[in-house]
Design an enzyme around this catalytic site. Structure first.
Site, PDB file in Angstrom:
ATOM      1  N   LYS A 159      70.647  23.375  -7.633  1.00  0.00           N
ATOM      2  CA  LYS A 159      71.919  23.904  -8.120  1.00  0.00           C
ATOM      3  C   LYS A 159      71.614  25.170  -8.916  1.00  0.00           C
ATOM      4  O   LYS A 159      71.267  25.137 -10.088  1.00  0.00           O
ATOM      5  CB  LYS A 159      72.626  22.866  -9.013  1.00  0.00           C
ATOM      6  CG  LYS A 159      74.171  22.967  -9.004  1.00  0.00           C
ATOM      7  CD  LYS A 159      74.741  24.319  -9.431  1.00  0.00           C
ATOM      8  CE  LYS A 159      74.762  24.479 -10.928  1.00  0.00           C
ATOM      9  NZ  LYS A 159      75.423  25.783 -11.334  1.00  0.00           N
ATOM     10  N   GLU A 215      63.183  23.663 -19.744  1.00  0.00           N
ATOM     11  CA  GLU A 215      62.718  24.973 -20.201  1.00  0.00           C
ATOM     12  C   GLU A 215      63.950  25.679 -20.731  1.00  0.00           C
ATOM     13  O   GLU A 215      64.812  26.106 -19.964  1.00  0.00           O
ATOM     14  CB  GLU A 215      62.059  25.746 -19.056  1.00  0.00           C
ATOM     15  CG  GLU A 215      61.074  26.792 -19.545  1.00  0.00           C
ATOM     16  CD  GLU A 215      61.633  28.197 -19.570  1.00  0.00           C
ATOM     17  OE1 GLU A 215      62.327  28.523 -20.566  1.00  0.00           O
ATOM     18  OE2 GLU A 215      61.398  28.942 -18.614  1.00  0.00           O
ATOM     19  N   CYS A 238      63.985  34.039 -21.211  1.00  0.00           N
ATOM     20  CA  CYS A 238      63.819  33.020 -22.256  1.00  0.00           C
ATOM     21  C   CYS A 238      62.618  33.315 -23.134  1.00  0.00           C
ATOM     22  O   CYS A 238      62.628  33.061 -24.332  1.00  0.00           O
ATOM     23  CB  CYS A 238      63.656  31.633 -21.627  1.00  0.00           C
ATOM     24  SG  CYS A 238      65.101  31.050 -20.715  1.00  0.00           S
ATOM     25  N   GLU A 275      69.480  33.281 -30.092  1.00  0.00           N
ATOM     26  CA  GLU A 275      69.067  33.947 -28.856  1.00  0.00           C
ATOM     27  C   GLU A 275      70.181  34.866 -28.344  1.00  0.00           C
ATOM     28  O   GLU A 275      71.318  34.433 -28.182  1.00  0.00           O
ATOM     29  CB  GLU A 275      68.734  32.907 -27.794  1.00  0.00           C
ATOM     30  CG  GLU A 275      68.182  33.501 -26.516  1.00  0.00           C
ATOM     31  CD  GLU A 275      67.799  32.448 -25.497  1.00  0.00           C
ATOM     32  OE1 GLU A 275      66.783  32.647 -24.803  1.00  0.00           O
ATOM     33  OE2 GLU A 275      68.502  31.427 -25.384  1.00  0.00           O
TER      34      GLU A 275
END
Length: 503
Positions: A185, A260, A294, A393
């Site tokens: 997905k 992750e 990331c 972030e």
């Protein structure tokens, strides 16, 4: 240079299938803000079909077609996929550039890595055969014991939009190498090349149901996939918030997950460095992939002795970055992926200024670009540890800066985060680099560089950056279960109970 988006359906049981509810999602080119195609929108009904196809694929011919086939058989398909990726490299790179805004040269580099990933796991699949029945040394000579490594089963693979095909490869290649059946997905913001991977699998004759691709929104497709009782494991790359939800749903079924997640990584620059070399690594590690990584290090910690001169260098390097249509030759910074991400990045910059930080450079739309989700790379100084820009972030081309005076202070500031994915140190003192690398609270550490990533080396984080590892042998192990087999080998009876024949 023009390229059109192929019109695809969902890929289930080796065939293209229209979504049960017949919904589609527009594909927006982030460079032009125009709709350039559409992708199918899967829902829970389609998840059911895909899970059923995957389970039947593993059971087919009593597992001999895939699950219990030799690693050499699976390797043949993985190498064929790698060859097709290489054959279609130019086309796939262009599709990614117009789908997510990635500079074309970078996207082409990604395609090499995708092919390399499938080739690497083909080798590991073959190596699995030799590792079966690995003996275990037990303390009783009346027994012998060995270990079998077996596929975990049907796996749900949920991937992000910043490396659309490469993040798929990181999960699909080891899952298939292990003998699992996968349901992929991808992010609804960049799914085009994931559907092309399905076409490639169809072309090479991958057994039906072994890879299924469901494009769609997270709540409508990702959530029912993650919580499905017949999905044996979920591997997810994305935000920490979404990761928490997936963990919660998996916990209800005691389902294994690997995560992750987000990051707010530091790069520490000491005062004994070549300023130009360090400046390039500092901006590469933050602005590569348009700042949407990331593992990016958006927190720059620079020694106070060189701070002013180093920041001048940073600004000079930033002025030299070509910001343009990703298809233009020499582009080094394209648009962020979507209108929503564009607004989010600009909001972070304005909030930092409102909280008292200084926008030293950038953080606005480039003057020469009137359309597209472009953000001039931002350098933000006068940052305190209480500011949003220090803690959260951004996932965009924004670098915030703090100074330090000692090694201990640098380490303390570097570790001042809820995340722990990557960290970098730049210094000519290699003993100091080793000390700092050991002190960093992160799953990945770079010395005198930033962001190199090799298929052979483990990738993953600690703290709220997640757990589990991708890539290398560790990436294969996450899709395998370990079975202990112990055999009694003595000719003598066990003798714990009195034999009825001797009573």
């Amino acid at each position: 240079m023009a390229i059109s988006i192929p019109t695809r359906q969902l890929f289930i049981d080796g065939e293209w299938r229209e979504p049960v509810l017949k919904k589609r999602i527009p594909v927006i080119n982030p460079t032009t803000e125009e709709t350039i195609g559409s992708i199918p929108a899967a829902t829970a009904e389609d998840v059911e079909l895909a899970v059923d196809a995957a389970r039947k694929a593993l059971a087919r011919n009593k597992g001999k077609d895939w699950r219990s086939a030799s690693g050499a058989v699976r390797a043949k398909y993985l190498r064929a996929i790698a060859a097709k990726i290489t054959e279609r490299k130019s086309e796939l790179a262009k599709l990614e550039a117009i789908d997510c805004g990635k500079p074309l040269e970078e996207a082409a580099w990604d395609m090499d890595d995708v092919a390399g990933c499938f080739d690497y796991y083909a080798d590991l699949a073959e190596g699995l055969d030799a590792k079966q029945k690995a003996p275990v040394d037990v303390p009783m000579d009346t027994f012998k014991s060995y270990v079998l490594k077996e596929p975990i089963g049907v796996v749900g693979l949920i991937t992000p939009w910043n490396y659309p095909l490469l993040m798929c490869a990181w999960k699909v290649a080891p899952a298939l190498a292990a003998g699992c059946a996968a349901i992929l997905k991808p992010s609804e913001l960049a799914s085009v090349t994931s559907l092309e991977l399905a076409e490639i699998c169809k072309d090479v004759g991958l057994p039906s149901g072994i890879l299924n691709v469901l494009t769609g929104y997270g709540p409508e497709a990702g959530a029912p996939l993650a919580s499905h009782p017949h999905v044996d494991k979920v591997a997810f790359t994305g935000s920490s918030a979404t990761g928490s939800k997936i963990m919660a749903s998996a916990a209800q079924l005691v389902k294994p997950v690997t995560m992750e997640l987000g990051g707010k990584s530091p790069i520490v620059v000491f005062d004994d460095v070549d300023l130009d070399k360090a400046a390039e690594w500092a901006i590469f590690g933050c602005f590569w992939t348009n700042g949407q990584i990331c593992s990016a290090h958006p927190r720059l910690l620079v020694h106070e002795n060189i701070a002013d001169e180093f920041l001048d260098k940073i600004v000079q390097w930033c002025k030299n970055i070509k910001i343009s249509d990703p298809l233009e030759e020499g582009c080094r910074l394209g648009p962020v992926v979507s209108a929503g991400q564009y607004e989010k990045v600009l909001k972070f910059v304005s909030t930092a200024e409102q909280e008292g930080a200084k926008i030293l450079y950038g953080g606005v739309r480039p003057k020469h670009l009137k359309k597209g989700y472009f953000v001039e790379p931002a350098i933000i100084t006068n940052v305190t540890t209480s500011m949003q820009i220090w803690k959260e972030e951004v996932f965009g081309p924004v670098l915030c800066v703090k100074t330090f005076s000692s090694e201990d202070e640098a380490i303390e500031l570097a570790n001042d985060t809820i995340y722990g994915l990557g960290a970098a140190v730049i210094s000519n003192d290699l003993e100091r680099c080793d000390r700092v690398a050991k002190a960093f609270q992160a799953g990945i550490v770079w010395i005198n560089c930033s962001q190199p990533c090799f298929t052979q080396a483990p990738w993953g984080g600690i703290k709220r950056s997640g757990f589990g590892r991708e890539l290398g042998e560790w990436g294969l192990d996450t899709y395998l279960t370990v079975k202990q087999v112990t055999q009694y080998i003595s000719d003598e009876p066990w003798g714990w109970y009195k034999s009825p024949s001797k009573l």
